[in-house]
Every structure is written in structure tokens, then in C-alpha cells.
Design a protein around this motif. Structure first.
Motif, short mmCIF file in Angstrom:
data_model
loop_
_atom_site.label_atom_id
_atom_site.label_comp_id
_atom_site.label_asym_id
_atom_site.label_seq_id
_atom_site.Cartn_x
_atom_site.Cartn_y
_atom_site.Cartn_z
N VAL A 297 0.82 -1.21 0.00
CA VAL A 297 0.00 0.00 0.00
C VAL A 297 0.85 1.27 0.00
N VAL A 298 2.15 1.15 0.29
CA VAL A 298 3.05 2.30 0.17
C VAL A 298 2.98 2.90 -1.23
N GLU A 299 2.73 2.06 -2.24
CA GLU A 299 2.64 2.55 -3.61
C GLU A 299 1.59 3.64 -3.75
N PHE A 300 0.58 3.64 -2.91
CA PHE A 300 -0.55 4.55 -3.06
C PHE A 300 -0.53 5.73 -2.09
N HIS A 301 0.50 5.82 -1.24
CA HIS A 301 0.51 6.87 -0.24
C HIS A 301 0.39 8.27 -0.85
N ASP A 302 1.00 8.49 -2.01
CA ASP A 302 1.01 9.83 -2.60
C ASP A 302 -0.17 10.10 -3.51
N VAL A 303 -1.01 9.12 -3.77
CA VAL A 303 -2.13 9.34 -4.69
C VAL A 303 -3.48 9.32 -3.99
N ILE A 304 -3.55 8.80 -2.77
CA ILE A 304 -4.83 8.70 -2.07
C ILE A 304 -5.44 10.09 -1.88
N GLY A 305 -4.64 11.04 -1.40
CA GLY A 305 -5.14 12.39 -1.16
C GLY A 305 -5.65 13.07 -2.42
#
Length: 388
Positions: free
Chosen positions: A111-119
Motif C-alpha cells: 500500500v506504500v505505492e498509493f501513499h502519494d495518490v490517495i489524497g
């Protein structure tokens, strides 16, 4: 298909215990490094100097409060489905017309892959975007990975994960939703799109595989670009796929070393981030040390490198192996990043999926959301906008 019952989700926050950090640092300090031939570079596997620099930073300078902060930046929950622990991010959008979106990662990511796109996906207004492109974002950890691990029974594979993820979405009140996936997420997304089409409205992938129309003559009818794809894949199967053969047959043997040695585990994962990303030979051209170590530390702290690799065994086991993947009849979007390590001809993919959107991205590789978060977000907004 019935989603079944999922346990009531519980709010979750990541906490790293000081004893875990002390143990990790002591192990890194005691690492017994192998030799490396002069000029070997990455030819034999992970480059020793690059790994030593990463591990030195991990031991001495990595900010563990920063790790906690990044993991806790979005609301997250734990639950259980059919005896398997589940962890997921749930970032509900403030926009009234937001649509639910399931993001599915792969290996050796998380899920680290998505840390910058969730917001940006959940709250585009706050990130300079159009609020009409908002999503309620659900990003689970694959069962067996990170805080969804380890797996608890033999045979737990991609079909089980698809069922569990549909159960998460429906338990949150999302009877219809979008799916995005790469790597294992591509397979799981494909299974969701094929077997849960009453729930999945549209599917977006950043990698997809498909068989040739004529297996006896796979080159038939292909243009020069597609033939170049096949030649590229032939090279990749000779140089990059040993990990899959090993993890599909004897993952437990490899896991003993990786579970005991943080440097060994970091080397196994760093080599993939080097070989599969658009890094021009140096992983630091595509990722920061902190981003790499957020991902590696997740595997280490949760002790899930073994169960993450077991997924390959389960998917390849003769008793459970599919003869072929199902075709997908729901609308599908494809974003092909130039450094993706496997490339299948567009004509093959369009036979298997109902492709209504195809983007040739300018930069990025296998870890699309992690390498090129803005381009990743832009393509999802563009594709899914037609279904609002």
C-alpha cells in the motif's frame, strides 16, 4: 456472487515499537556482506554498494516517526473475512458526487505505492484538481502482505483475494465501484471485472497480460511495435523471471534467509525496484531512500515476506492453476508506462478486455503510482470521468 460477511472494521494506527528498531539496527550492523566482482554492477543481482548505502541509511538515519506519520496520514482499518486478517485505507471524499475506487497493489510493492495518490484522488479540490473527479478511495493490503498478513491456510490465492476485496467494498456500502490494479492488482482486478461485473463498473490497469490469438504462431499479424514487445519479453524472461520460478516452487526456503536478515530482504526487493522501474540504472532516480524503506520496512516489521511470496506458489500450484484468465466485458482502461518490464501487444489485450481507453505514458515503470503519482492520478481521472 455473494460477498459473504466481513467482521466489523476497527480503526487502526501504525506504531513501531522501540525494541523492533533496536533489533533491526543490531541485525544490520552485524550483516556479513558477500563479495562482488569488479565491475559487476547489477549484472549478478543487487549491486553491493547500492545495497550497503541503503542499509546504512536504514540503520543510522531512517526516521521511524516519519514512517508512522506517512502510514497514518489517511484513515485505515483492520477487519477479517473468512478467517483472514484484512487491512485497508478508507479515505472518503468530501465531495458529494465522489465515486468509490478500489486500488490494488502487487509484489514487491505494498500500500506504500498509493501513499502519494490517495489524497489527490479523494480530495482533488485540495490538490489543485477538479472536484468533479473525486473518489472514495479504498486501498487494501493484499492478504499475506503487511498488516493484512500473514495468510492462514494453504491455497489462499488471487480468487480468494478478489472475493475478500469485493466483500470490503460492499461492507462499506459500495454496491458499484471502480477498480485499478497493477502486478497482482492486474490479475485481481481482472478477476473482479470478470466475476463481479454486477459490482465493478469499470477497470483501469497499468499492466495486463493476454495470450496470442494463435499460440502456434504468436507473431502472426503483428506490427513492428508489437513484435518489439515480444522481443523485449523474450529478453525479460531470460533475465528477470528467476524470482517468479523460485517463489512459485520453493518460497519457504528463500523465506528463511529473508526473514532473518534485513539486508538480505532489502537486497531481494531493491533488485526488483532497480530492474522494473524507470530509474535509468539507479533506483534513486525513481525513489527516495525513505520511499524504498517505507516499503521494505513494512515487510520487515510485519514479518510477511514469506506469506507475500507464497501467493506465487498458490497461483502456480497444479491443483489451483488456471488454464487461462477469464475475459473481461466491462469497460477497461490501460495506461502503459514505458519501463513496465512486461509488455503485451495491444491487439492481444483488446481481444481479452473491452478496452475503451489506452494511454502511452511518457515516464514510469512497474510501480506506476509510486514513480509517477501525478501522471497516474491524471490518467485515472481521465478514464473514469466517462462513467460519472
Amino acid at each position: 456472487m455473494s460477498a459473504g460477511l466481513i467482521a466489523q472494521p476497527q480503526a487502526f494506527r501504525v506504531t513501531v515499537e522501540p525494541a523492533q528498531v533496536d533489533d533491526l539496527r543490531a541485525r544490520l550492523a552485524r550483516t556479513r556482506w558477500p563479495d562482488q566482482l569488479p565491475g559487476a554492477g547489477w549484472d549478478y543481482g543487487v549491486e553491493l554498494g547500492a545495497l550497503q548505502s541503503l542499509c546504512r541509511y536504514w540503520e543510522r538515519d531512517y526516521d521511524w516517526r516519519g514512517y508512522e506519520s506517512r502510514f497514518n496520514a489517511h484513515p485505515q482499518f483492520t477487519s477479517e473475512f473468512e478467517g483472514q486478517p484484512l487491512h485497508f485505507y478508507l479515505r472518503r471524499s468530501p465531495e458529494p458526487d465522489a465515486k468509490p475506487l478500489l486500488l490494488v497493489h502487487g509484489w514487491p510493492g505494498s500500500v506504500v505505492e498509493f501513499h502519494d495518490v490517495i489524497g489527490p484522488l479523494a480530495d482533488p479540490r485540495a490538490h489543485g484538481g477538479d472536484p468533479r473527479n473525486a473518489f472514495h478511495v479504498v486501498a487494501p493490503s493484499l492478504p499475506g502482505y503487511g498488516y493484512s498478513g500473514p495468510t492462514r491456510r494453504r491455497g489462499y490465492g488471487a480468487d480468494d483475494i478478489a472475493k475478500a476485496f469485493d466483500a470490503i467494498m460492499r461492507s462499506l456500502g459500495y454496491a458499484r465501484y471502480f477498480v485499478q490494479g497493477g502486478d497482482w492488482g492486474s490479475l485481481i482486478g481482472t478477476l473482479l471485472g470478470a466475476n463481479y461485473s454486477a459490482q465493478v463498473e469499470a477497470l483501469h490497469l497499468n499492466v495486463a497480460s493476454a495470450p496470442p490469438p494463435d499460440p502456434a504462431d504468436p507473431r502472426a499479424g503483428l506490427d513492428a511495435g508489437a513484435l518489439a514487445d515480444l522481443e523485449h519479453n523474450a529478453r525479460i524472461f531470460k533475465t528477470e523471471m528467476a524470482y517468479r520460478e523460485l517463489q512459485s516452487t520453493k518460497p519457504g526456503s528463500l523465506a528463511v534467509g529473508l526473514m532473518d536478515s534485513p539486508a538480505g530482504m532489502a537486497g531481494w526487493l531493491l533488485e526488483k525496484f532497480h530492474g522494473w522501474s524507470d530509474c535509468q540504472g539507479d533506483p534513486l532516480n525513481a525513489f527516495t531512500y525513505d520511499k524504498l524503506l517505507d516499503n521494505i520496512s513494512l515487510y520487515w516489521l510485519t514479518g510477511t515476506i514469506a506469506s507475500s511470496m507464497r501467493l506465487y506458489f498458490e497461483d502456480a500450484h497444479p491443483d489451483r492453476r488456471r488454464t487461462q484468465l477469464p475475459s473481461v466485458s466491462i469497460p477497461t482502461g490501460m495506461a502503459r508506462f514505458p519501463a513496465e518490464f512486461l509488455r503485451f501487444p495491444r491487439a492481444w489485450i483488446e481481444r481479452k478486455y473491452k478496452v475503451v481507453h489506452w494511454s502511452e505514458m511518457q515516464r514510469g515503470g512497474h510501480f506506476a503510482a509510486m514513480e509517477q503519482p501525478q501522471a497516474f492520478v491524471d490518467d485515472l481521472r481521465l478514464f473514469f470521468a466517462r462513467f460519472r
